[in-house]
Scaffold this motif. Structure first.
Motif, PDB file in Angstrom:
ATOM      1  N   UNK A 149      16.503 -73.398  42.269  1.00 52.05           N
ATOM      2  CA  UNK A 149      16.717 -73.544  43.724  1.00 52.05           C
ATOM      3  C   UNK A 149      17.269 -74.939  44.003  1.00 52.05           C
ATOM      4  N   UNK A 150      16.868 -75.931  43.167  1.00 54.01           N
ATOM      5  CA  UNK A 150      17.404 -77.272  43.339  1.00 54.01           C
ATOM      6  C   UNK A 150      18.903 -77.313  43.109  1.00 54.01           C
ATOM      7  N   UNK A 151      19.362 -76.682  42.037  1.00 48.85           N
ATOM      8  CA  UNK A 151      20.793 -76.732  41.725  1.00 48.85           C
ATOM      9  C   UNK A 151      21.606 -75.973  42.771  1.00 48.85           C
ATOM     10  N   UNK A 152      21.078 -74.805  43.177  1.00 49.33           N
ATOM     11  CA  UNK A 152      21.849 -73.977  44.110  1.00 49.33           C
ATOM     12  C   UNK A 152      21.931 -74.643  45.488  1.00 49.33           C
ATOM     13  N   UNK A 153      20.800 -75.199  45.958  1.00 51.24           N
ATOM     14  CA  UNK A 153      20.789 -75.714  47.329  1.00 51.24           C
ATOM     15  C   UNK A 153      20.912 -77.237  47.411  1.00 51.24           C
ATOM     16  N   UNK A 154      20.851 -77.920  46.246  1.00 53.88           N
ATOM     17  CA  UNK A 154      20.840 -79.385  46.256  1.00 53.88           C
ATOM     18  C   UNK A 154      21.977 -80.004  47.050  1.00 53.88           C
ATOM     19  N   UNK A 155      23.181 -79.464  46.870  1.00 49.61           N
ATOM     20  CA  UNK A 155      24.335 -80.052  47.553  1.00 49.61           C
ATOM     21  C   UNK A 155      24.196 -79.964  49.068  1.00 49.61           C
ATOM     22  N   UNK A 156      23.804 -78.768  49.524  1.00 47.50           N
ATOM     23  CA  UNK A 156      23.624 -78.583  50.967  1.00 47.50           C
ATOM     24  C   UNK A 156      22.498 -79.462  51.487  1.00 47.50           C
TER      25      UNK A 156
END
Lengths: 91, 93, 507
Positions: C8-15
């Motif tokens: 979940x960190x990698x998927x949403x980190x940018x946002x």
């Protein structure tokens, strides 16, 4: 695929379940505890964030996905039934 | 406010120093006895709480507690950063 | 839990980084407004008369707007801000001098409070309110990340202060992630929860639907004491604003209003909603009084709030920081930056732990994530600085291809952001260094351009009280320039060291 199902259950299922639970809770608070409507609605929505978080973490952490699905489904159905029953009551 | 900040910083420093791992970093080849460690831990905790009392006194309960909670995090981060660079500032003799 | 935190960190980190970054800037949104709107760098009059708002009201009346929102000037926003619907049907914001009441020239920018701040809570995505829901989901996931992060970080107290920058990049990144996460945990949790609780009626409307059934609008009336009445379709003049405010203050005692909302201007049934400013309390109270526009009589006032509502307003207040407390404002800013560091180092750790392995296996995962990470961390910083530089470089009233000045700035922001992604993709791991130098250069350019175009250079800004917001922004930009330059040098050095050791290993 399994991951996709788990994520969908946590996010979508969790949201639908939580919404049903807080709706029932708010109605119970008004009908049985005698809380004011605006208070019950506000409290219910705020509790919603906590419940949603719990459901999300549970559905990510529980090894047997089916168990979460069944429990969540049952609680949601129960809540919706309560909402329907209580809305028949003369207010 | 300044006093509270100094207390928080000192409190966290004591708490950090009470950990044998960090103590070895601060005092080269130093050995931390168990009783000193516990004493430092208590003193550190007392200083952290004292700063809360000062802030509540000067800023009022809600603002005081909020300032304290924010400063608590920031001063702990400052201690961690200073500990990280400390061995370079005081090279081994 | 480890799996959950990682992915979940990698998927949403940018946002999440973009949301945290914009939120951190929003702490000083009004100050950014002063910086980007030079005409509004004014001093507050010693004695403010509410009648000074009359010309703003008259302008809205002339535009036949159905309502007009008048923001009372204050220390951070020293102009009368008026919002009304123009003859073209679109809402527009206008600024008026707090001393003379005269309209200030349009600054042609959305600034901090209309670009950066809404980006923080809605990504400026207006389609179907999608932005709100994406940000809301990110807020929930931030809490999931906080919980799972604590669970997987077993040695939480032993590593409480552990940060070892001298270690390998990967280890040092994880240390910094842990320090920023654990020591800032109360802030990260509270800021995520409170952000969600602000919009409780949007995110969880089912409890409102359940108890109010068909008439959901009744909730606003019962919870906040909001009041509505239709226009009378007869013309009448509005009584003095000073009278209206005096009447409103008779309801809530001391404390000035933060806005006056006039409904049906020019109509006999005009009424004014006045809201008490909550600058002296943490809670974001909504204490409203409704005053009859034609007679100056009190129509309605919000009742004292009940426990759940009080709790909700307090939690919202924690997030809104509308109180007047400069120390806290700066503390929030620093903690917001700590949140940015937390998210950025989390992403970086993911890349660092996989880069070599993926390269050997010929997989592109780490390379893609690294490019996205660069663009979403240094990239969004560059885009923000480009937004500010564009603001100072464009003359007032500029337009290109039929696009107005304010929109050009926004297009510039997105274009530059896209460019940073292309740059990150094309130059791989080196992109960090180049983008750090770009940040440094743009920050200095912004400060210089401000000095040249407005004459309010740093020294002048420090001397004059009303220019302190500008001084604060300039000083912060200069510090950012130095930090970015140091980061670039350090990264370049560690790359050289790595290259040398690689050569030695090869030989």
């Amino acid at each position: 695929m399994k991951i996709f199902a788990r994520t969908a259950l946590a996010i979508v299922g969790g949201y639908v379940g939580t919404s049903a639970i807080i709706a029932a809770l708010a109605m119970i608070a008004v009908a049985m505890v005698g809380m004011e409507r605006s208070e019950a609605a506000t409290l219910g929505a705020m509790l919603g964030f906590v419940i949603y978080l719990g459901v999300m973490i549970w559905s990510f952490a529980e090894p047997a996905l089916i168990r979460v699905t069944l429990w969540l489904g049952a609680v949601t159905a129960l809540s919706l039934t309560l909402v329907l029953l209580l809305s028949r009551l003369p207010s | 406010m300044m006093i509270a900040m100094a207390l928080l910083f000192a409190g966290w420093s004591l708490l950090a120093g009470s950990q044998p791992k960090q103590f070895g970093r601060i005092v080269r080849h130093g050995h931390l006895s168990k009783s000193t460690g516990i004493a430092m831990r208590w003193a550190g905790a007392v200083l952290l709480l004292a700063s809360l009392a000062i802030l509540v006194q000067s800023e009022g309960p809600s603002f005081g507690a909020l300032v304290w909670a924010c400063l608590l995090s920031i001063s702990a981060m400052a201690v961690a950063l200073i500990l990280a660079w400390l061995p370079r500032i005081t090279p081994a003799t | 839990m480890n799996w959950l935190h990682t992915w979940s960190g990698v998927v949403l980190g940018s946002l999440l980084f973009a949301i945290f970054w914009m939120g951190t800037l929003s702490v000083f949104d009004k100050e950014i407004d002063r910086w980007m709107m030079p005409a509004s760098r004014l001093a507050l009059p010693a004695e403010f008369s509410y009648e000074t708002m009359r010309p703003a009201y008259q302008a809205a009346l002339a535009a036949k707007s159905p309502s007009v929102l008048l923001l009372v000037p204050n220390e951070r926003n020293p102009v009368i801000t008026a919002l009304w619907r123009g003859t073209d049907g679109a809402f527009a914001q206008h600024m008026f001098d707090p001393t003379t009441g005269a309209e200030l020239p349009d600054q042609g920018t959305l600034g901090g409070s209309r670009f950066i701040y809404p980006f923080h809570y809605s990504l400026n995505l207006k389609v179907l309110g999608l932005g709100y829901w994406i940000v809301g989901l990110c807020g929930m996931m931030m809490m999931v990340l906080c919980v799972s992060g604590v669970v997987i970080h077993r040695k939480i107290f032993a590593d409480f202060f552990t940060f070892r920058p001298e270690r390998k990049m990967r280890r040092a990144t994880l240390d910094l992630h842990n320090v920023a996460g654990v020591l800032g945990l109360p802030f990260h949790v509270v800021i995520s929860v409170s952000g969600l609780v602000i919009l409780f009626s949007l995110y969880f409307p089912s409890s409102i639907w359940a108890v109010y059934r068909q008439d959901v609008r009744l909730f606003g009336r019962e919870a906040y004491g909001s009041y509505v009445r239709p226009p009378a379709r007869r013309p009448a003049d509005l009584v003095s604003f000073d009278t209206i405010v005096a009447k409103a203050k008779s309801v809530w005692g001391q404390g000035e209003p933060n806005y006056l909302y006039v409904f049906h201007p020019g109509d006999a049934a005009a009424y004014v909603q006045a809201n008490r400013s909550s600058e002296d309390v943490v809670s974001n109270i909504s204490h409203m009084a409704y005053v009859d526009g034609a007679t100056g009589e009190l129509l309605s006032a919000s009742k004292p709030e009940k426990p759940a509502a009080v709790t909700q307003r307090f939690i919202a207040g924690l997030h809104f920081i509308q109180f007047k407390h400069w120390t806290l404002r700066w503390l929030y800013f620093v903690l917001g930056l700590a949140g940015c560091v937390l998210i950025a180092t989390g992403l970086l750790f993911w890349v660092e732990s996989r880069r070599e392995r993926h390269r050997k296996l010929g997989r592109s995962g780490a390379r893609v994530v690294e490019a996205v990470t660069v663009a979403s961390v240094t990239g969004v910083l560059i885009a923000t600085l480009a937004f500010m530089v564009t603001n100072r470089a464009l003359p007032l009233g500029a337009s290109a291809f039929g696009v107005e000045r304010g929109a050009i700035e926004v297009v510039g922001f997105h274009l530059v952001w896209l460019l940073t992604l292309l740059h990150a993709w094309s130059s791989g791991g080196r992109a960090w260094i180049g983008q750090c130098w770009t940040i440094s250069a743009l920050a200095v350019a912004a400060v210089l351009l401000n000095a040249v175009t407005t004459g309010d250079h740093l020294i002048r800004a420090i001397v004059h009280r009303q220019l302190w917001p500008v001084a604060g922004i300039d000083a912060t930009l200069l510090i950012a320039a130095v930090v970015a330059a140091c980061a670039a040098l350090r990264l370049a050095r560690s790359r050289r060291v790595a290259a040398v050791s690689l050569q030695e290993a090869g030989a």
